[in-house]
Design a protein around this motif. Sequence first.
Motif, PDB file in Angstrom:
ATOM      1  N   SER A  31      -8.127   8.082 -43.284  1.00 29.85           N
ATOM      2  CA  SER A  31      -6.977   7.379 -43.852  1.00 29.85           C
ATOM      3  C   SER A  31      -6.326   6.456 -42.832  1.00 29.85           C
ATOM      4  CB  SER A  31      -5.951   8.387 -44.376  1.00 29.85           C
ATOM      5  OG  SER A  31      -5.504   9.233 -43.337  1.00 29.85           O
ATOM      6  N   GLU A  46       2.345  10.292 -46.206  1.00 28.88           N
ATOM      7  CA  GLU A  46       1.134  11.091 -46.050  1.00 28.88           C
ATOM      8  C   GLU A  46       1.457  12.398 -45.340  1.00 28.88           C
ATOM      9  OE1 GLU A  46      -2.343   8.962 -44.642  1.00 28.88           O
ATOM     10  OE2 GLU A  46      -1.295   7.063 -44.923  1.00 28.88           O
ATOM     11  N   TYR A  96     -14.860  12.291 -46.349  1.00 26.75           N
ATOM     12  CA  TYR A  96     -14.670  11.333 -45.262  1.00 26.75           C
ATOM     13  C   TYR A  96     -15.876  11.273 -44.334  1.00 26.75           C
ATOM     14  CZ  TYR A  96      -9.741  10.701 -46.448  1.00 26.75           C
ATOM     15  OH  TYR A  96      -8.571  10.368 -47.087  1.00 26.75           O
ATOM     16  N   GLN A 138      -1.591  12.096 -50.019  1.00 32.79           N
ATOM     17  CA  GLN A 138      -0.677  10.963 -50.068  1.00 32.79           C
ATOM     18  C   GLN A 138       0.118  10.958 -51.368  1.00 32.79           C
ATOM     19  OE1 GLN A 138      -3.618   7.885 -49.487  1.00 32.79           O
ATOM     20  NE2 GLN A 138      -4.515   9.245 -47.962  1.00 32.79           N
TER      21      GLN A 138
END
Length: 1011
Positions: free
Chosen positions: A181, A270, A974, A1002
Amino acid sequence: MKINLLKITGLSAAIVLLNSPAFSMNPEWESTRRFLNGNLLGGRVQAQKNVTGTVIDENGQPVPGVGIKNVNSGKGAVTDVVGKFSIEANVGDVIRISYIGYVTQNITIANQPTLNIKLVVSSDTKLDDVVVVGYGTLKEKEITSAVAKVDTAQFRQSGSRNPLDLLVGKVAGLQISRNSSNPNSGVGIQLRGVTTISGSSSPLIIIDGIPGGNLDLLQQDDIESFSVLKDGSGAAIYGTRANAGVIIVTTKKGKKGPSVFNYNAYVRHESLVKRPDFMTADQWRARIASGEYKVTDKGGDFDYFQDLINKNNISNNHNLAVSGGGENSTYRASVNYRELQGFAKENGRKEYGARLSLTQRGFQNRLSAQFNLATNFNKANLLGGGGWENVLTKNPTESYYNPDGSYQFTRTITNELARLEQERYGVQQQTTSADGKLELEIIKDLKAAVFGAVQRDSRIWSEYRDRASQNSVENNDAPNGGYASKVTELNQNFNVEPTLEYTKTFGKHKISAIGGYSYRYEVNEGFNANNRGYVNDLFEDNNLGSVPIKVNTVGLGSFKNDNTLIALFGRINYALGDKYFAQAIIRREGSSRFGANNKWATFPAISGGWNITQEDFMKDVKFVNNLKLRVGYGETGNSGFANYASLVTLGTGGIYLFPTGEYQQTYGPSRNPNPNLRWERKRETNIGIDFTVLNNKLTGSIDLYKRVTKDLLDTYTSPQPPFIQSSIYTNVGTISAKGIELTLSYSAIKKRDFTWRIDFAGSTTDNKLDSYSNDEYKRDMKEFGSIGGFGALGNAFRTYEGRNIGEFWGKRFAGFTPDGKWQFYTKDGAIVSNQNINTSPFRDQTDLAVIGNAIPKYYLSLTNSFTYKNFDLRVFLRSKLDFDVLNTTAISYGNKNGASTNLLNSAFTKYAEIKDTYMYADYYLEKGDFLKIDEITLGYTFKLNSKSFRNLRIYATGQNLVTFTSYTGNDPDYIQDVGMGQEINGRSLGIDTRSPYPATRQFLFGVNFGF
């Protein structure tokens, strides 16, 4: 009234008899039976009449091919080329009018002799939607290649860091891989599998007609739609840059009407999802006390992981746009401000952008001009975002500070808190794009146009490390002297494309053709300098010459390169009514990157479509509203390699004492020339079916494809002589992919106050390296994916000829000896110790074997969209299935043998048996499969009874809410899933890094306001 019972009895007997099995199967009695059943029983014993009529569309134009059916008699007819029809019908019969893309109408026949019928466009079909394709547009029903369109209604709602974030999970076959992120990280893009080893692997991006458009210029509120050209039959018109597919971005333009203002904004926060489970100070002491771990207790209790987190991060985005226009001109202008704060400290970016679009018509409405101007200023802080491994593995009882409060430095580990305080590193970027298009209608149906564009991308990287920083204090060449660095880069490209377009409709036939010329010039240049030994921290990187320049402390460099690409291209589309469609493309292209013997390439494509529902045999299949078959073949190329790769280039050699008594720099060839260097060529076949069924409730498409890329580009060993250098960049090898893609949209409920829509996208791909050698250059396999960490563990991937892409090759775990030593299987199945394993690169000799595959076999996404009165709710789920992940954190920090750093708690539970060295084996390979509740958005639209305010919607979005997986490492979503194993954006395929940017959850609050 008298009734003759005998007649009624006789007729009844006749009807029963004619409907008995003996007569119902005899075609000679069919007309008699229909007459009795349809007319006598209904009390209509009368002669049928011909009913004539005309069918027109919403624009008043006659429509050929419309299906007309007498529901009572079963008889049918079709409108002719001028929209007229004739059908037998009685007064009271129901005539059904059906045509793809329009609402089915039922009309009861009265005494009128003729019918005039106007079709109504169906709100549940997209067949008349205009889709942007290469150098033009087509109606969706006319498309014959694999094209996916994603517009604003389908975009992700959680605030994009990169414009392509809006497409994640929205297009079957398109993988967009984000490894964190981090607001300054990019994305890995891959369409329909791997198509190259060393060339450009990302689809060609086209923004408002500019090939190679810069994504930094795009803001999510300025984007109208994406069109993804997935197969070669559609992408061939872009030639040597389209091997990996094409993504066409269309920005919003002004529309005729009064001025309209739109303001869109959001704020986002976040929070941490999870962190690696390393020991706390208390657990560290408990392991020492139990004798499980022999390390030092330094008395403290520290969790520096938390000190790297920007806990109060608030990102925000604001976009204000105004648009409107009159009869001859339209405009749209927007300004954008965005601040993205990273989850990590000293990690973020601020952007200021503006975009302007103008369209003008004149010369008796035959001349149009369109101009677009966009610019973006971006300042990014690149210092933070790393260091997670250092703080997690540091002794949790040891401080980062000395007793006097100053930072503590050791040469064994970086003091991450000091680094964030005493260093600066960032980039300033300005990107500008300007384009214009003039289009003139020469005569009816014939248009000429010229398009021109220029893009300029300028970046300045700045870095400074204080005199008191760890990097300066520990430097041997200039101890306690500051360090400064400056890097500049300028990338520019220029495009000119004149075209000629012809469109003609005659009867059922429609022809459209376009031909053109393309010229593109790119030039890239840059400069870098650094110096060390600054005696104060005042100048930072703004005065590099303020200290003496010494050989050991200064660095200097610069570069410049360019390339030119020119092409001739053409496309012709043909439609026969709404039943048959065909398209042919050819592009002839030349590039300065190619070798002297291969400057030019030709790329053909052909495709066709058959609207099956327009055939007579489909008229009675009521549940099918539309069924179209597409078949296409196309060739594309890949010229995405370095400039001058085909030429001999000079490089610096040693410095020698010349006879003049001076030391001189020497130069020599640094690259072997290759006059035969050419583009990679992909040949692709696609078969697709588009369908709409169940009264337009369910729409979808299925695509099957097979692609083969030949003449793969890579570096091979070259013989010396005749070559000077030991390697050469050349074309060898073949890679292939085949797969299936499925897209579905189902309108489950459509009521006045409540609707429910379901959208699904899924794909699977089989990707192979078919060959990697030829008669001149031999190679059986290529290794990828450096594991790194403790121990010389080598590479995780071997890709052999004839094998699948993404295969992990490693040792097969066979258990531990009683004293905790590794044991593995040989290729013959015997169990041996590690030192007896054959790791030969030759597959007929090695004991290494395929232990997994890092590429997900299945990509799935599901969107549920609900509306209830003024509320809207969207729930978006994504899944990747059947793939493996190498847990390198467990390799390095799940092994307590000989370690002195902080370790995972699992080192004393799950991995407690290990009493041996670090190892790469299937023991550390885990299933990465997951199902993620990726995004939930709840919105409310206010009803505004005002002439000044048009609309107001507020919404809240949660992203990355829940992940269901058995994987024990970091978030498997990820982990890189594109490429063959080479590093992309700092990550390698299938390898879970030891220092990942933490996965975050988030929450976003936004507003859309129109006035």
